[in-house]
Scaffold this motif. Structure first.
Motif, PDB file in Angstrom:
ATOM      1  N   ASN A  28       0.791  -1.219   0.000  1.00 27.99           N
ATOM      2  CA  ASN A  28       0.000   0.000   0.000  1.00 27.99           C
ATOM      3  C   ASN A  28       0.830   1.279   0.000  1.00 27.99           C
ATOM      4  O   ASN A  28       1.820   1.404   0.705  1.00 27.99           O
ATOM      5  N   ASN A  29       0.363   2.202  -0.795  1.00 29.45           N
ATOM      6  CA  ASN A  29       0.779   3.589  -0.685  1.00 29.45           C
ATOM      7  C   ASN A  29      -0.410   4.291  -0.048  1.00 29.45           C
ATOM      8  O   ASN A  29      -1.502   4.247  -0.621  1.00 29.45           O
ATOM      9  N   PRO A  30      -0.314   4.867   1.118  1.00 30.98           N
ATOM     10  CA  PRO A  30       0.897   5.306   1.792  1.00 30.98           C
ATOM     11  C   PRO A  30       1.370   4.448   2.960  1.00 30.98           C
ATOM     12  O   PRO A  30       2.463   4.691   3.462  1.00 30.98           O
ATOM     13  N   PHE A  53      -7.360  -3.665  -8.344  1.00 34.55           N
ATOM     14  CA  PHE A  53      -6.210  -3.955  -7.481  1.00 34.55           C
ATOM     15  C   PHE A  53      -4.992  -3.238  -8.042  1.00 34.55           C
ATOM     16  O   PHE A  53      -4.622  -3.441  -9.196  1.00 34.55           O
ATOM     17  N   ASP A  54      -4.394  -2.376  -7.229  1.00 33.70           N
ATOM     18  CA  ASP A  54      -3.237  -1.594  -7.662  1.00 33.70           C
ATOM     19  C   ASP A  54      -1.984  -2.275  -7.094  1.00 33.70           C
ATOM     20  O   ASP A  54      -1.754  -2.275  -5.882  1.00 33.70           O
ATOM     21  N   SER A  55      -1.178  -2.842  -8.004  1.00 36.29           N
ATOM     22  CA  SER A  55       0.013  -3.591  -7.549  1.00 36.29           C
ATOM     23  C   SER A  55       1.298  -2.866  -7.967  1.00 36.29           C
ATOM     24  O   SER A  55       2.309  -3.502  -8.255  1.00 36.29           O
ATOM     25  N   ALA A  56       1.237  -1.529  -7.966  1.00 35.83           N
ATOM     26  CA  ALA A  56       2.383  -0.741  -8.458  1.00 35.83           C
ATOM     27  C   ALA A  56       3.675  -0.990  -7.671  1.00 35.83           C
ATOM     28  O   ALA A  56       4.760  -0.660  -8.143  1.00 35.83           O
ATOM     29  N   TYR A  57       3.549  -1.574  -6.462  1.00 38.91           N
ATOM     30  CA  TYR A  57       4.749  -1.795  -5.637  1.00 38.91           C
ATOM     31  C   TYR A  57       5.030  -3.290  -5.400  1.00 38.91           C
ATOM     32  O   TYR A  57       5.805  -3.635  -4.502  1.00 38.91           O
ATOM     33  N   ALA A  58       4.415  -4.151  -6.201  1.00 42.31           N
ATOM     34  CA  ALA A  58       4.507  -5.598  -5.934  1.00 42.31           C
ATOM     35  C   ALA A  58       5.945  -6.099  -5.867  1.00 42.31           C
ATOM     36  O   ALA A  58       6.275  -6.980  -5.067  1.00 42.31           O
ATOM     37  N   SER A  79      -0.877  -1.785 -12.869  1.00 45.22           N
ATOM     38  CA  SER A  79       0.490  -1.787 -12.359  1.00 45.22           C
ATOM     39  C   SER A  79       1.371  -0.908 -13.237  1.00 45.22           C
ATOM     40  O   SER A  79       0.890  -0.304 -14.211  1.00 45.22           O
ATOM     41  N   SER A  80       2.645  -0.862 -12.904  1.00 44.12           N
ATOM     42  CA  SER A  80       3.468   0.175 -13.511  1.00 44.12           C
ATOM     43  C   SER A  80       4.954  -0.161 -13.460  1.00 44.12           C
ATOM     44  O   SER A  80       5.412  -0.838 -12.539  1.00 44.12           O
ATOM     45  N   PHE A  81       5.680   0.344 -14.437  1.00 44.14           N
ATOM     46  CA  PHE A  81       7.141   0.251 -14.391  1.00 44.14           C
ATOM     47  C   PHE A  81       7.755   1.435 -13.628  1.00 44.14           C
ATOM     48  O   PHE A  81       8.971   1.490 -13.450  1.00 44.14           O
ATOM     49  N   SER A  82       6.923   2.383 -13.203  1.00 42.21           N
ATOM     50  CA  SER A  82       7.443   3.627 -12.620  1.00 42.21           C
ATOM     51  C   SER A  82       8.418   3.392 -11.476  1.00 42.21           C
ATOM     52  O   SER A  82       9.500   3.973 -11.432  1.00 42.21           O
ATOM     53  N   LYS A  83       8.013   2.554 -10.518  1.00 36.18           N
ATOM     54  CA  LYS A  83       8.807   2.428  -9.298  1.00 36.18           C
ATOM     55  C   LYS A  83       9.759   1.242  -9.359  1.00 36.18           C
ATOM     56  O   LYS A  83      10.480   0.971  -8.413  1.00 36.18           O
ATOM     57  N   TYR A  84       9.736   0.520 -10.471  1.00 36.31           N
ATOM     58  CA  TYR A  84      10.648  -0.618 -10.633  1.00 36.31           C
ATOM     59  C   TYR A  84      11.890  -0.203 -11.415  1.00 36.31           C
ATOM     60  O   TYR A  84      12.995  -0.642 -11.112  1.00 36.31           O
TER      61      TYR A  84
HETATM   62  C1  LIG Z   1      -0.361   3.216  -5.623  1.00 38.35           C
HETATM   63  C2  LIG Z   1       0.047   3.921  -6.868  1.00 38.35           C
HETATM   64  N1  LIG Z   1      -0.594   3.648  -7.990  1.00 38.35           N
HETATM   65  C3  LIG Z   1      -0.263   4.267  -9.125  1.00 38.35           C
HETATM   66  C4  LIG Z   1       0.739   5.206  -9.169  1.00 38.35           C
HETATM   67  C5  LIG Z   1       1.033   5.915 -10.451  1.00 38.35           C
HETATM   68  O1  LIG Z   1       1.910   5.222 -11.210  1.00 38.35           O
HETATM   69  P1  LIG Z   1       2.297   5.709 -12.662  1.00 38.35           P
HETATM   70  O2  LIG Z   1       3.561   6.472 -12.553  1.00 38.35           O
HETATM   71  O3  LIG Z   1       2.446   4.436 -13.425  1.00 38.35           O
HETATM   72  O4  LIG Z   1       1.177   6.539 -13.201  1.00 38.35           O
HETATM   73  C6  LIG Z   1       1.427   5.514  -8.022  1.00 38.35           C
HETATM   74  C7  LIG Z   1       2.488   6.515  -8.040  1.00 38.35           C
HETATM   75  O5  LIG Z   1       2.994   6.983  -7.068  1.00 38.35           O
HETATM   76  C8  LIG Z   1       1.067   4.855  -6.833  1.00 38.35           C
HETATM   77  O6  LIG Z   1       1.682   5.132  -5.681  1.00 38.35           O
END
Ligand SMILES: Cc1ncc(COP(=O)(O)O)c(C=O)c1O
Length: 463
Positions: free
Chosen positions: A245-247, A273-278, A303-308
């Motif tokens: 989870n964020n935050p 389901f948001d797995s952006a930090y999986a 999900s996303s490559f942003s934080k990986y």
């Molecule tokens: C939980 C969560 N979902 C999505 C995003 C956004 O990701 P993206 O950069 O792929 O738009 C963030 C970015 O901080 C996030 O914390």
């Protein structure tokens, strides 16, 4: 955001005392003034808060009433505005940002070189490509399916490649329309609530409870292990759920996610389901909702490559809409999402898609793990710091966020106190919903020397 360099520490020292610091606020009596090393920088121009121009002409177009419901600015631009204001007050301050959660480390070369190659190829007849498939390149969709969803029954054509998870959250809201009710974890990443407000799914903001009408806020606290008590949660059409989870940094375990899927099925709801930090997960928790049996009939995953891979600026993500997921009339959700994607989005940029494919090569995966490992070490430094100061600290183990409790205090006050006295930008927990009050989020995205310096300043302030 203010244009400035926060990388190199200067040599002079200032006391960060100010009239605001001396004012009788609710600041914690443990707090001290911290000597801060500063360096001189140029004039700071705040672009986060555009100057209001005098109106000389007004159109006859009425403002979208849903936009008018939104509270102040979106959280992160508001933090950028406060940081810029702080820099105007202390032009020489060496501000360290552990606030908005933007990545700081370079993208591994195995990934950038693939993007460079694709980019240069665009200048050749053979390498040129224009519009691509709206759903993303076949090879990348297949690589996402096999890397993140292997043996889970998710196929290449269930994957929609995008320009990031945040953009997909809004496109999903467009898909659902205005006549749905949604639930969010409280606290939660602000894009879920704000996009719901913009779509007109909500009532007005109720100041007394700090909530919008017609949203179900699922309280996540240390007492319930940051997993909502589903027996008290009302039925909604959509349930946004983010793990890790964020935050709060909390990750739901298998049993909890099984409960969530069962809850959705009983209520006929759809989970987003948001797995952006999986990939930050250390514990043996599910990395995707599709590890839970039956989830394909009730869940979408974004999900996303942003934080990986440090793709916050490059922009690349994906959303999984399984073909088994149906609306109440039996129509496949994926078909409507495909229509939204084809209408509102012409597909992710081809250059980041080449980068995404490189991320999922064996070398790319290894390189991403190294970047993630670096941020995880930062997380440990921050967790150890606040633990050593006697704070109750949550998160950190499975996410690059540390959730620090300041019982009985306003999180904006704590945010201001930390900024004023240490020149470190954090994020006030209440910006993520009323359940975040009394907490601040400290992000582990930062250069090592900045994280160490920020922790030194925290120790000076709260020792
Ligand atoms: C939980 C969560 N979902 C999505 C995003 C956004 O990701 P993206 O950069 O792929 O738009 C963030 C970015 O901080 C996030 O914390």
């Amino acid at each position: 955001m203010a244009a400035m360099n926060t990388n190199n520490l200067g040599t002079s020292t200032i006391s960060s005392l100010s009239s605001a610091f001396l004012a009788p606020t609710s600041f914690n009596s443990r707090a001290r003034s911290v000597p801060v090393r500063v360096k001189r920088i140029g004039v700071i121009k705040c672009v986060a808060a555009p100057q209001q121009e005098q109106t000389v002409y007004q159109t006859n177009v009425s403002r979208n009433a849903n936009m008018a419901k939104l509270q102040a600015g979106y959280l992160f631009p508001e933090i950028a505005r406060r940081r810029a204001a702080h820099l105007q007050k202390y032009p020489n301050a060496q501000v360290i940002s552990l606030g908005i959660g933007d990545t700081t480390e370079p993208i591994p070369e195995v990934i950038t070189s693939a993007m460079a190659k694709r980019c240069l190829g665009l200048s050749t007849l053979e390498g040129y490509s224009g519009y691509g498939a709206e759903q993303g390149e076949k090879l990348l969709r297949a690589a996402i399916a096999s890397t993140f969803y292997s043996n889970l029954g998710i196929e290449e054509d269930d994957i929609f490649v995008s320009d990031g998870a945040k953009c997909d959250i809004s496109r999903l809201q467009l898909l659902f329309g205005s006549n749905v009710k949604m639930a969010v974890q409280d606290p939660s990443y602000p894009a879920y609530v704000d996009s719901s407000v913009i779509m007109g799914q909500t009532g007005q903001f109720q100041k007394d409870v700090q909530k919008y009408g017609n949203i179900e806020y699922m309280r996540c606290t240390p007492e319930n292990g940051f997993f909502p008590d589903l027996s008290t949660v009302a039925r909604t059409d959509i349930i946004f759920f983010c793990s890790p989870n964020n935050p709060t940094g909390a990750a739901a375990n298998r049993d909890q996610l099984t409960q969530l899927v069962k809850f959705a099925k009983e209520n006929g709801s759809i989970i987003v389901f948001d797995s952006a930090y999986a990939m930050y997960m250390s514990d043996d928790n599910p990395r995707t909702i599709f590890e839970i049996p039956g989830a394909k009939e009730v869940a979408i995953e974004t999900s996303s490559f942003s934080k990986y891979a440090g793709f916050t600026g490059v922009r690349l993500g994906w959303t999984v809409v399984p073909k088994q997921l149906l609306f109440s009339d039996g129509f496949p959700v994926a078909k409507d999402f495909n229509r939204i994607v084809c209408t509102c989005f012409n597909g992710a940029s081809n250059i980041p898609q080449a980068g995404g494919l490189a991320c999922l090569s064996p070398e790319g995966l290894k390189a991403m793990q190294e970047v993630i490992g670096f941020y995880k070490e930062n997380t440990k430094i921050i967790v150890d710091t606040f633990n050593s100061l006697g704070f109750k600290v949550y998160g950190g183990a499975n996410a690059p966020y540390v959730w620090v409790h300041f019982p009985g205090r306003s999180s904006w006050d704590v945010f201001s106190e930390i900024l004023e006295k240490t020149h470190v930008v954090t994020t006030p927990g209440s910006g993520f919903g009323p359940g975040g009050e009394g907490f601040i989020r400290v992000s582990a995205f930062g250069h090592r020397k900045n994280v160490l310096e920020a922790c030194r300043r925290f120790k000076e302030l709260y020792r």
